[in-house]
Design an enzyme around this catalytic site. Structure first.
Site, PDB file in Angstrom:
ATOM      1  N   VAL A 102      -9.331  -2.840  -0.062  1.00 62.50           N
ATOM      2  CA  VAL A 102      -9.353  -4.135  -0.734  1.00 62.50           C
ATOM      3  C   VAL A 102      -9.191  -5.250   0.296  1.00 62.50           C
ATOM      4  CG1 VAL A 102      -8.554  -3.282  -2.980  1.00 62.50           C
ATOM      5  CG2 VAL A 102      -6.876  -3.984  -1.278  1.00 62.50           C
TER       6      VAL A 102
ATOM      7  N   ASP B  36       0.876  -1.162   0.000  1.00 64.37           N
ATOM      8  CA  ASP B  36       0.000   0.000   0.000  1.00 64.37           C
ATOM      9  C   ASP B  36       0.917   1.216   0.000  1.00 64.37           C
ATOM     10  OD1 ASP B  36      -1.839   2.053   0.454  1.00 64.37           O
ATOM     11  OD2 ASP B  36      -3.102   0.833   1.731  1.00 64.37           O
TER      12      ASP B  36
END
Length: 184
Positions: A162, A111
């Site tokens: 997600v 990320d």
């Protein structure tokens, strides 16, 4: 959605990558890794818990291609069940000596990369001669820690929440065989 109910999250999510697509991308990554590590036996560090499903599948694909790996794992987290990171907490450090070794980190997602950056730096401090990162997914944004990127990437996911295939929805759904994103 007002709770952390996985069924409700799935009902409010978009399927981003199905299992077949993820398995094909993992196989593709394995071919590149096999070529890059030919002639060596890297220390293969699974980053728990999220990296486990991906790391297992990737290890099998690498093995099919004839490359041996020395397995170990680590557990370091900045999230501890939350959706934003804090200070790095080590829950388990690898027992395998890293001095003079090539290390391959296997994780579910890059990320912003703060956790992976700290782990990579720790491995180098332990004497690893090289540390590469294999990530099932990377988020599509420009907020990564400077100098951190995955060396092997399966898929790119949108800059949304997600979950699935190792990534959790409030500590749930890691074993879903696909990647989902909550709708905006």
């Amino acid at each position: 959605m007002t709770s952390h109910d996985l069924a409700a999250a799935l009902a409010d999510a978009e399927l981003i990558f199905d299992r077949g697509t993820l398995e094909r991308e993992i196989a593709r990554m394995a071919g590149k890794i096999r070529n890059d590590y030919a002639g060596s036996v890297p220390v293969y560090l699974t980053i728990m818990h999220g990296g486990l499903p991906f790391a297992a599948q990737l290890a099998m694909e690498i093995g099919v291609r004839g490359l041996d790996l020395e397995f170990d794992y680590l557990h370091a987290t900045r999230y501890r069940g939350a959706t934003s990171g804090g200070e790095l907490v080590w829950k388990h450090r690898p027992a395998t000596p890293l001095r003079g070794r090539r290390v391959l980190l296997a994780d579910d997602i890059v990320d912003e990369g703060h956790t992976l950056h700290a782990i990579r730096e720790w491995c180098m401090q332990q004497g690893a001669v090289e540390v590469r990162i294999a990530a099932l997914a990377v988020k599509a944004h420009d907020r990564c820690v400077e100098g951190l990127c995955a060396d092997y990437v399966g898929v790119e996911v949108p800059d949304r929440y997600v979950f699935g295939y190792g990534m959790d929805f409030h500590e749930q759904g890691r074993n879903l065989p696909a990647i989902y994103a909550l709708k905006d």
